[in-house]
Design a protein around this motif. Structure first.
Motif, mmCIF file in Angstrom:
data_model
loop_
_atom_site.group_PDB
_atom_site.id
_atom_site.type_symbol
_atom_site.label_atom_id
_atom_site.label_comp_id
_atom_site.label_asym_id
_atom_site.label_seq_id
_atom_site.Cartn_x
_atom_site.Cartn_y
_atom_site.Cartn_z
ATOM 1 N N LYS A 68 22.176 -44.118 6.023
ATOM 2 C CA LYS A 68 22.212 -43.119 7.091
ATOM 3 C C LYS A 68 23.359 -42.125 6.961
ATOM 4 N N ASP A 69 24.563 -42.615 6.747
ATOM 5 C CA ASP A 69 25.762 -41.776 6.763
ATOM 6 C C ASP A 69 26.234 -41.558 5.332
ATOM 7 N N ILE A 70 26.125 -40.342 4.826
ATOM 8 C CA ILE A 70 26.474 -40.078 3.436
ATOM 9 C C ILE A 70 27.970 -40.278 3.186
ATOM 10 N N THR A 71 28.804 -39.907 4.157
ATOM 11 C CA THR A 71 30.249 -40.116 4.001
ATOM 12 C C THR A 71 30.558 -41.603 3.894
ATOM 13 N N LYS A 72 29.886 -42.397 4.708
ATOM 14 C CA LYS A 72 30.066 -43.846 4.676
ATOM 15 C C LYS A 72 29.642 -44.432 3.337
ATOM 16 N N ALA A 73 28.667 -43.806 2.705
ATOM 17 C CA ALA A 73 28.205 -44.262 1.397
ATOM 18 C C ALA A 73 29.174 -43.884 0.285
ATOM 19 N N ILE A 74 29.807 -42.717 0.405
ATOM 20 C CA ILE A 74 30.700 -42.227 -0.650
ATOM 21 C C ILE A 74 32.051 -42.933 -0.632
ATOM 22 N N LEU A 75 32.604 -43.171 0.543
ATOM 23 C CA LEU A 75 33.984 -43.668 0.656
ATOM 24 C C LEU A 75 34.267 -44.932 -0.144
ATOM 25 N N PRO A 76 33.403 -45.969 -0.112
ATOM 26 C CA PRO A 76 33.731 -47.176 -0.890
ATOM 27 C C PRO A 76 33.907 -46.915 -2.378
ATOM 28 N N LEU A 77 33.195 -45.919 -2.909
ATOM 29 C CA LEU A 77 33.311 -45.648 -4.334
ATOM 30 C C LEU A 77 34.594 -44.905 -4.671
ATOM 31 N N VAL A 78 35.070 -44.030 -3.780
ATOM 32 C CA VAL A 78 36.219 -43.187 -4.114
ATOM 33 C C VAL A 78 37.548 -43.771 -3.650
ATOM 34 N N THR A 95 35.970 -57.687 -1.363
ATOM 35 C CA THR A 95 36.841 -56.594 -1.775
ATOM 36 C C THR A 95 36.138 -55.776 -2.842
ATOM 37 N N MET A 96 36.035 -54.472 -2.621
ATOM 38 C CA MET A 96 35.461 -53.571 -3.621
ATOM 39 C C MET A 96 36.514 -52.550 -4.013
ATOM 40 N N PRO A 97 36.943 -52.557 -5.266
ATOM 41 C CA PRO A 97 37.894 -51.532 -5.696
ATOM 42 C C PRO A 97 37.193 -50.199 -5.877
ATOM 43 N N ALA A 131 34.372 -33.314 -1.169
ATOM 44 C CA ALA A 131 34.853 -33.143 0.208
ATOM 45 C C ALA A 131 35.255 -34.472 0.823
ATOM 46 N N THR A 132 34.485 -35.518 0.566
ATOM 47 C CA THR A 132 34.816 -36.844 1.106
ATOM 48 C C THR A 132 36.051 -37.410 0.424
ATOM 49 N N ARG A 133 36.131 -37.229 -0.891
ATOM 50 C CA ARG A 133 37.284 -37.745 -1.634
ATOM 51 C C ARG A 133 38.586 -37.105 -1.135
ATOM 52 N N ALA A 134 38.530 -35.838 -0.764
ATOM 53 C CA ALA A 134 39.733 -35.120 -0.311
ATOM 54 C C ALA A 134 40.338 -35.751 0.936
ATOM 55 N N GLN A 135 39.514 -36.457 1.704
ATOM 56 C CA GLN A 135 40.001 -37.097 2.930
ATOM 57 C C GLN A 135 40.300 -38.584 2.729
ATOM 58 N N SER A 136 40.223 -39.067 1.477
ATOM 59 C CA SER A 136 40.388 -40.492 1.191
ATOM 60 C C SER A 136 41.812 -40.803 0.742
ATOM 61 N N ARG A 137 42.047 -42.069 0.419
ATOM 62 C CA ARG A 137 43.375 -42.510 -0.041
ATOM 63 C C ARG A 137 43.740 -41.881 -1.375
ATOM 64 N N ASP A 523 44.148 -52.499 -5.442
ATOM 65 C CA ASP A 523 43.499 -51.246 -5.047
ATOM 66 C C ASP A 523 42.836 -50.551 -6.228
ATOM 67 N N ILE A 524 43.166 -50.969 -7.443
ATOM 68 C CA ILE A 524 42.637 -50.253 -8.589
ATOM 69 C C ILE A 524 41.220 -50.702 -8.897
ATOM 70 N N GLY A 525 40.509 -49.859 -9.619
ATOM 71 C CA GLY A 525 39.110 -50.137 -9.915
ATOM 72 C C GLY A 525 38.935 -50.975 -11.162
ATOM 73 N N MET A 526 37.669 -51.210 -11.509
ATOM 74 C CA MET A 526 37.318 -52.023 -12.672
ATOM 75 C C MET A 526 37.262 -51.166 -13.935
ATOM 76 N N LEU A 527 38.357 -50.489 -14.239
ATOM 77 C CA LEU A 527 38.403 -49.724 -15.477
ATOM 78 C C LEU A 527 38.411 -50.670 -16.673
ATOM 79 N N PRO A 528 37.889 -50.221 -17.838
ATOM 80 C CA PRO A 528 37.880 -51.094 -19.014
ATOM 81 C C PRO A 528 39.272 -51.579 -19.391
ATOM 82 N N GLY A 529 39.323 -52.769 -19.963
ATOM 83 C CA GLY A 529 40.595 -53.414 -20.280
ATOM 84 C C GLY A 529 41.071 -53.151 -21.695
#
Length: 538
Positions: A68-78, A95-97, A131-137, A523-529
């Motif tokens: 339903k909410d596109i911002t809600k969908a984007i935030l967990p990824l960014v 926990t999702m990085p 636009a969503t990323r600009a308002q994120s951490r 807080d960091i993501g699953m970047l390759p090791g």
């Protein structure tokens, strides 16, 4: 005049159709990019079917949270997501990085998710993500990347030296060494890289499309090995949805080997299938290695958490099948090998190896219930408990845990007398702490100094389920006691960034880090090791 009108109508229809065709082609291209990114970044938690994991990783199937909410969908990824949420009326606390994707990548993967798994959301654009990323951490993608630096190398004991050999551009699933001492990395989709141990350069020597039939389904690879003749084997799992039931197509490819950095085309050596797993628990067929007897051994994980039936009509509801939750044995001399079930009752045997006496030991991952993870002494014909018994527990972990057949005997895991990985000298533990995910295992032979020679090293990937205290993220040393029923376990190296495999070459130890996380709440993501080298100073 009529002719002119009709010609105008035809022209309008043509250009409208062409525009629609181009639009659909663009949409399909975005969906294909999104699917690939999903397999690279999301499938480990949310699964290839989008079902997630109960209580931890929310489902993406017909998800009200993301639809339903596109911002809600984007935030967990960014910016990541942590804490309790409700999806489709059920609570999840994991926990999702954040995901290492730029604005276009986030748009592509979300468009794919919103167009699949029973969802029907509108496409997502890079502008919406920006636009969503600009308002994120992490207000920009570069800010997220700066937060994803590699952890400092852990401190080693006296007489040991640790160095970074190579940084990976893709996640590595396995490490392998050949007779010459060359090191290879297996990627998640059947790619292979050779690692330059001096300069750290990576050379891709095998590409997916050179030998994989993608039409069979999405691919995952977690096993490869050389035999005594230098032939290369690669184990692939593919999720096939073409029939009335979703199946797992298992293929073992074999090639003449690697010479001068060139791989002869791998050909199908064995192909079989069984019903795809219930929920997120299709562990697939993975590790393959040649034993001292000359036979090839292959780990086949469970398709359930604990033999639950499932409710989706697309998936087989009969629990485990004969080809799952076991170790296979194959004859490399055969052109059409038969599968022999060597040992049973192993839920997810990610790694195994042999000591200098030819005795086989295997790691095993436990269920969502907080049972200990296991190290097992593997012997032919033995049953190691799954799905009837976990560790040394006497109580059933679930209400649906089946009763074993009359007369079935279980072999206990190795008893850990510590001091590490939950064991202690007064009360042994069978074998490692819950959810610590023991993975690769290697035996240290005569090439290693006294005090290390004759012991095993075990990598522990670390918990994905949210725990009050992290478990794993380390390399353990296991010293077996006489009789192989118990061991002393110490921490050899920690913290490591989700170590997944370990091999030895000429008295040196090589460790594969899957990502850059040294603890689950990062807080960091699953970047390759990366690949690390541990050597002994003289």
């Amino acid at each position: 005049m009529i002719f002119k009108v009709r010609r105008l109508q035809w022209a309008i229809a043509f250009w409208t159709g062409l525009a629609l065709f181009q639009s659909n082609a663009a949409d399909q291209a975005q969906l294909q990019r999104g699917k690939l990114l999903y397999l690279q970044n999301c499938v480990i938690c949310h699964q290839s079917s989008g079902q997630g994991a109960p209580g931890v990783f929310p489902p993406l199937q017909q998800s009200d949270y993301f639809a339903k909410d596109i911002t809600k969908a984007i935030l967990p990824l960014v910016q990541g997501l942590s804490g309790k949420i409700k999806v489709n009326g059920r609570a999840y606390d994991g926990t999702m990085p954040p995901v290492n994707l730029d604005d276009s990548g986030v748009a592509d993967v979300l468009t794919y998710v919103r167009s699949n798994f029973g969802n029907s959301g509108e496409p997502v654009t890079p502008e919406q993500v920006k636009a969503t990323r600009a308002q994120s951490r992490f207000p920009t993608f570069s800010a997220l990347q700066q937060a994803n630096t590699y952890a400092p190398l852990p401190q080693t004991g006296a007489g040991l030296a640790l160095r970074e050999v190579a940084r990976l551009s893709e996640h590595g699933h396995r490490l392998l060494a050949d007779k010459s001492g060359a090191i290879f990395v297996l990627g998640p989709r059947a790619e292979i890289w050779q690692v330059n141990l001096q300069g750290g350069q990576l050379t891709q020597i095998l590409r997916t499309d050179s030998y994989i039939q993608r039409a069979l389904g999405d691919i995952t690879t977690t096993g490869f090995t050389f035999d005594q003749e230098g032939r290369l084997y690669i184990v692939a799992d593919q999720r096939n949805e073409s029939g009335s039931l979703v199946t797992n197509i298992v293929t073992i490819f074999r090639s003449a080997g690697i010479k001068g950095g060139i791989v002869s085309k791998p050909e199908v050596w064995l192909r079989t299938n069984y019903p795809w797993g219930i929920g997120p628990f299709n562990h697939g067929v993975g590790h393959i290695a040649q034993g001292p007897d000359g036979f090839l051994y292959v780990g086949s994980g469970s398709r359930t958490d604990g033999n639950e039936a499932g409710q989706d009509p697309k998936y087989f509801t009969g629990g485990e099948v004969p080809l799952t939750a076991c170790i296979w044995r194959l004859d490399p001399k055969s052109e059409h090998p038969l599968i022999e079930i060597y040992a049973k009752g192993l839920r997810n045997c990610y790694g195994f190896c042999w000591n200098d006496k030819g005795e086989m030991f295997a790691t095993d991952n436990g269920p969502d219930a907080d049972a200990p993870e296991e190290l097992n002494w593997i012997r032919p014909g033995k049953h190691y408990g799954f799905p009837y018994k976990f560790s040394n527990w006497k109580d059933k972990p679930y209400g649906y845990t089946p009763e074993p057949r009359a007369g079935l005997e279980f072999s206990l895991p190795v008893a850990n007398f510590g001091p590490a990985a939950s064991g202690n000298s007064d009360q042994p533990y069978f074998t490692f702490g819950p959810h610590s995910s023991p993975a690769g295992i290697v035996f240290l032979d005569k090439n290693f100094p006294e005090g290390f020679r004759g012991t095993f090293l075990v990598t522990r990937f670390g918990n994905l389920i949210k725990n009050p205290k992290d478990a794993g993220f380390d390399l353990l040393q296991v010293r077996m006691r006489p009789g192989n029923e118990s061991a002393e376990v110490t921490t050899f190296l920690a913290p490591l960034a989700r170590p997944l495999d370990v091999v030895t070459v000429n008295g040196k130890i090589y460790i594969l880090e899957y990502s850059r996380q040294t603890e689950n709440r990062s807080d960091i993501g699953m970047l390759p090791g990366r690949v690390l080298e541990l050597s002994f100073q003289k």
